[in-house]
Design an enzyme around this catalytic site. Sequence first.
Site, PDB file in Angstrom:
ATOM      1  N   HIS A  61      44.291  33.952  42.891  1.00  0.00           N
ATOM      2  CA  HIS A  61      43.351  34.295  43.612  1.00  0.00           C
ATOM      3  C   HIS A  61      41.964  33.915  43.481  1.00  0.00           C
ATOM      4  O   HIS A  61      41.828  33.121  42.368  1.00  0.00           O
ATOM      5  CB  HIS A  61      43.436  36.012  43.797  1.00  0.00           C
ATOM      6  CG  HIS A  61      42.832  36.544  42.568  1.00  0.00           C
ATOM      7  ND1 HIS A  61      43.522  36.453  41.362  1.00  0.00           N
ATOM      8  CD2 HIS A  61      41.859  37.564  42.165  1.00  0.00           C
ATOM      9  CE1 HIS A  61      43.100  37.307  40.377  1.00  0.00           C
ATOM     10  NE2 HIS A  61      42.229  37.871  40.899  1.00  0.00           N
ATOM     11  N   HIS A  63      39.085  35.242  42.491  1.00  0.00           N
ATOM     12  CA  HIS A  63      37.976  35.930  41.892  1.00  0.00           C
ATOM     13  C   HIS A  63      37.708  34.828  40.451  1.00  0.00           C
ATOM     14  O   HIS A  63      38.564  33.955  40.082  1.00  0.00           O
ATOM     15  CB  HIS A  63      38.339  37.093  41.177  1.00  0.00           C
ATOM     16  CG  HIS A  63      38.413  38.230  42.200  1.00  0.00           C
ATOM     17  ND1 HIS A  63      39.236  39.432  42.206  1.00  0.00           N
ATOM     18  CD2 HIS A  63      37.643  38.448  43.276  1.00  0.00           C
ATOM     19  CE1 HIS A  63      39.039  40.352  43.255  1.00  0.00           C
ATOM     20  NE2 HIS A  63      37.922  39.478  43.801  1.00  0.00           N
ATOM     21  N   ASP A  65      37.139  34.919  37.613  1.00  0.00           N
ATOM     22  CA  ASP A  65      37.906  35.042  36.168  1.00  0.00           C
ATOM     23  C   ASP A  65      39.286  34.384  36.214  1.00  0.00           C
ATOM     24  O   ASP A  65      39.913  34.344  35.292  1.00  0.00           O
ATOM     25  CB  ASP A  65      37.841  36.318  35.846  1.00  0.00           C
ATOM     26  CG  ASP A  65      38.314  37.222  36.630  1.00  0.00           C
ATOM     27  OD1 ASP A  65      38.708  37.184  37.760  1.00  0.00           O
ATOM     28  OD2 ASP A  65      38.972  38.534  35.862  1.00  0.00           O
ATOM     29  N   HIS A  66      39.739  33.993  37.460  1.00  0.00           N
ATOM     30  CA  HIS A  66      40.908  33.164  37.619  1.00  0.00           C
ATOM     31  C   HIS A  66      40.722  31.985  38.259  1.00  0.00           C
ATOM     32  O   HIS A  66      41.690  31.222  38.335  1.00  0.00           O
ATOM     33  CB  HIS A  66      41.717  34.112  38.872  1.00  0.00           C
ATOM     34  CG  HIS A  66      42.263  35.319  38.062  1.00  0.00           C
ATOM     35  ND1 HIS A  66      43.380  35.682  37.221  1.00  0.00           N
ATOM     36  CD2 HIS A  66      41.758  36.400  37.858  1.00  0.00           C
ATOM     37  CE1 HIS A  66      43.628  36.780  36.978  1.00  0.00           C
ATOM     38  NE2 HIS A  66      42.386  37.357  37.115  1.00  0.00           N
ATOM     39  N   HIS A 141      45.880  43.301  45.870  1.00  0.00           N
ATOM     40  CA  HIS A 141      44.800  43.187  45.194  1.00  0.00           C
ATOM     41  C   HIS A 141      43.403  43.262  46.090  1.00  0.00           C
ATOM     42  O   HIS A 141      42.194  43.288  45.476  1.00  0.00           O
ATOM     43  CB  HIS A 141      44.442  42.088  44.361  1.00  0.00           C
ATOM     44  CG  HIS A 141      43.783  41.989  43.292  1.00  0.00           C
ATOM     45  ND1 HIS A 141      43.374  42.876  42.241  1.00  0.00           N
ATOM     46  CD2 HIS A 141      42.716  40.803  42.980  1.00  0.00           C
ATOM     47  CE1 HIS A 141      42.526  42.625  41.648  1.00  0.00           C
ATOM     48  NE2 HIS A 141      42.026  41.305  41.908  1.00  0.00           N
TER      49      HIS A 141
END
Length: 250
Positions: A61, A63, A65-66, A141
């Site tokens: 996904h 975001h 931090d990914h 999510h």
Amino acid sequence: MDLSVTVLGCATPYPSVDNPCSGYLVSHGGTRLWVDAGAGTLGPLQRHTRLQDLDAIWISHLHADHSADLLTAYYALLFADVERDPVPLYGPPGTADRLAAFLTNGPERSPVESAFAITELHDGHQVTVGSATLTTAAVEHGIPAFGLRVEAGGRSLTYSGDTARCASLVELARGTDVLLCESESAEETADMAHHTPEHAGRTASEAGAGRLVVTHVGRFLTSRDAVTRASSRYSGEVSYAEPGTTITAG
């Protein structure tokens, strides 16, 4: 040949001194797959493989931090010492435009397609990358988000991405050798977007996973607490995704 995953980082929602955000290198023989490209993961990735040797990148996904290190990988692929064709990139709908929107700082759109050959993921997406088969399932999510099952050499590894407990992740992980499952939430709430450690244990148990590795442990938990709490809901082996370690399926 073993199917394995090397933990590049698993911190959330920002890197710590010795732990980048979410990123993993999945390997089988000569096949190399960068799974999630969270902030700080491009550095440790290069301890194990070069960008020019990657077979593909898979993003759960969008975001930061990914996915944030896709931005620096773009510069490496186009403007540095890396010589190769565009890297196959499997990501959520809108990945190309999201990258271009950040990278563009002028009248012309940044050529993200010159760095990445982008395929948008969907529920049930399946593709062969080198010697591995990748199967994607939509998870819960609050934004488009996906879990991943990798199968190679008769072994399997399943990665939750970020998600609340959901039936689709259980089905994706059914009978998997290793379930790499996020455990960010310290407690259960009405608007869950993540697993608690107990949820990770339940998911592993319901899926019949051979082994559970808790990852993406939240800032209000310790890795030891996460393992202990997950073990209360799952009778198999439970460990923590320690950055720098390699976990073998089977």
